[in-house]
Design a protein around this motif. Sequence first.
Motif, PDB file in Angstrom:
ATOM      1  N   ILE A   1      15.815  13.284 -20.955  1.00  0.00           N
ATOM      2  CA  ILE A   1      16.873  14.144 -20.421  1.00  0.00           C
ATOM      3  C   ILE A   1      17.444  15.040 -21.520  1.00  0.00           C
ATOM      4  CG2 ILE A   1      19.226  14.129 -19.479  1.00  0.00           C
ATOM      5  CD1 ILE A   1      18.387  11.635 -17.866  1.00  0.00           C
ATOM      6  N   ALA A   2      17.620  14.469 -22.718  1.00  0.00           N
ATOM      7  CA  ALA A   2      18.124  15.271 -23.835  1.00  0.00           C
ATOM      8  C   ALA A   2      17.142  16.402 -24.160  1.00  0.00           C
ATOM      9  CB  ALA A   2      18.336  14.383 -25.057  1.00  0.00           C
TER      10      ALA A   2
ATOM     11  N   TYR B   1      16.448  23.700 -21.650  1.00  0.00           N
ATOM     12  CA  TYR B   1      17.195  24.617 -20.780  1.00  0.00           C
ATOM     13  C   TYR B   1      18.092  25.526 -21.622  1.00  0.00           C
ATOM     14  CZ  TYR B   1      20.832  26.329 -17.668  1.00  0.00           C
ATOM     15  OH  TYR B   1      21.723  27.139 -17.000  1.00  0.00           O
TER      16      TYR B   1
ATOM     17  N   SER C   1      26.808  10.312 -22.620  1.00  0.00           N
ATOM     18  CA  SER C   1      25.501   9.665 -22.682  1.00  0.00           C
ATOM     19  C   SER C   1      25.643   8.149 -22.730  1.00  0.00           C
ATOM     20  CB  SER C   1      24.731  10.150 -23.914  1.00  0.00           C
ATOM     21  OG  SER C   1      24.470  11.526 -23.835  1.00  0.00           O
TER      22      SER C   1
ATOM     23  N   TYR D   1      23.508  15.576 -16.270  1.00  0.00           N
ATOM     24  CA  TYR D   1      23.209  16.975 -16.540  1.00  0.00           C
ATOM     25  C   TYR D   1      23.857  17.826 -15.443  1.00  0.00           C
ATOM     26  CZ  TYR D   1      19.357  15.315 -13.560  1.00  0.00           C
ATOM     27  OH  TYR D   1      18.608  14.710 -12.582  1.00  0.00           O
ATOM     28  N   SER D   2      24.044  19.102 -15.773  1.00  0.00           N
ATOM     29  CA  SER D   2      24.715  20.012 -14.841  1.00  0.00           C
ATOM     30  C   SER D   2      23.775  20.398 -13.699  1.00  0.00           C
ATOM     31  CB  SER D   2      25.167  21.269 -15.578  1.00  0.00           C
ATOM     32  OG  SER D   2      24.027  22.019 -15.987  1.00  0.00           O
TER      33      SER D   2
ATOM     34  N   LYS E   1      17.523  19.096 -21.492  1.00  0.00           N
ATOM     35  CA  LYS E   1      18.778  19.835 -21.661  1.00  0.00           C
ATOM     36  C   LYS E   1      18.653  20.858 -22.794  1.00  0.00           C
ATOM     37  CE  LYS E   1      22.641  17.371 -21.504  1.00  0.00           C
ATOM     38  NZ  LYS E   1      23.451  17.813 -20.341  1.00  0.00           N
ATOM     39  N   GLN E   2      17.994  20.434 -23.869  1.00  0.00           N
ATOM     40  CA  GLN E   2      17.793  21.347 -24.991  1.00  0.00           C
ATOM     41  C   GLN E   2      16.837  22.482 -24.601  1.00  0.00           C
ATOM     42  OE1 GLN E   2      16.288  19.478 -28.543  1.00  0.00           O
ATOM     43  NE2 GLN E   2      16.801  21.219 -29.848  1.00  0.00           N
TER      44      GLN E   2
ATOM     45  N   GLU F   1      21.131  22.737 -15.040  1.00  0.00           N
ATOM     46  CA  GLU F   1      20.134  21.980 -15.810  1.00  0.00           C
ATOM     47  C   GLU F   1      19.222  21.206 -14.868  1.00  0.00           C
ATOM     48  OE1 GLU F   1      22.636  21.119 -19.941  1.00  0.00           O
ATOM     49  OE2 GLU F   1      22.867  19.789 -18.198  1.00  0.00           O
ATOM     50  N   GLY F   2      19.819  20.633 -13.798  1.00  0.00           N
ATOM     51  CA  GLY F   2      19.032  19.896 -12.820  1.00  0.00           C
ATOM     52  C   GLY F   2      18.021  20.779 -12.115  1.00  0.00           C
TER      53      GLY F   2
END
Length: 254
Positions: free
Chosen positions: A175-176, A182, A121, A231-232, A179-180, A235-236
């Motif tokens: 973004i965080a 997801y 990050s 992000y992966s 991600k969470q 995740e994207g």
Amino acid sequence: MILDLYYQTGQFAKKASVTIRTLRYYDQIGLLSPSHHTKTGHRLYTDHDLFRLEQILALKYLGFPLSEIKTVLDEGPQDIKQALALQKRMVKEKLQQMRLLLSTIEHAEHLLSDGQLRWKSIIQLIQAVQMSNQHGDLDWRKYYSEEAAKKVEERQKTYTAEEAARDQLRWEKVIATFKQAYAQQLPFDHPTVKEAAQEWQQLIYEFTQGDPAIFSGLKKTYEEGVFSLPYSEDEGNYINRALEYHQQTKDGRG
């Protein structure tokens, strides 16, 4: 008698608080040559030489390179005034860069988690700051139309270091959140996902100002891998589907 009028090299160096080696180098490059030499070849300096050396040291302190200092001193007061104006602008730009660096460090401190730095990050944060602050390493303009690139450049002139760091932190947070979401496999209509989607779209709008050409250029930079995404791929895909879902809902198609 001559020692009453001239300084020997060692005396002169001590009086001016510089090294003898520095004086010899200045002489070599023609920046400061002694006004006189003894019959045995020793350098002798005058008070006029001392004044020129003080000017050299002052301009050097202000950040002028030695090559420019010689030109400034040789060409006279008008050029000094112009050179100082240029140097003043450069200092202001440097101050802005330092303020941006300070903001970057402060925001990096917010990325601490359980006593461990989230390096990925932080690297993303630094990369974004560098991208917003430099123009040489990457020709980002090639991803935009000529008109769109001009609009982006004009906007950058009033986009401060503090605003850049603030917006990068906003991107970090959204973004965080995604991600969470997801990781928990939250449905797209979940309030947390909805809020993240709205913030994402707001950030995009603030950059593009609703201009389709700027949006198109921004899209190209991501599609062509200009930025390393934090992000992966999975995740994207989740983020893209969530954004599409909320755009359809907003348009009344959901």
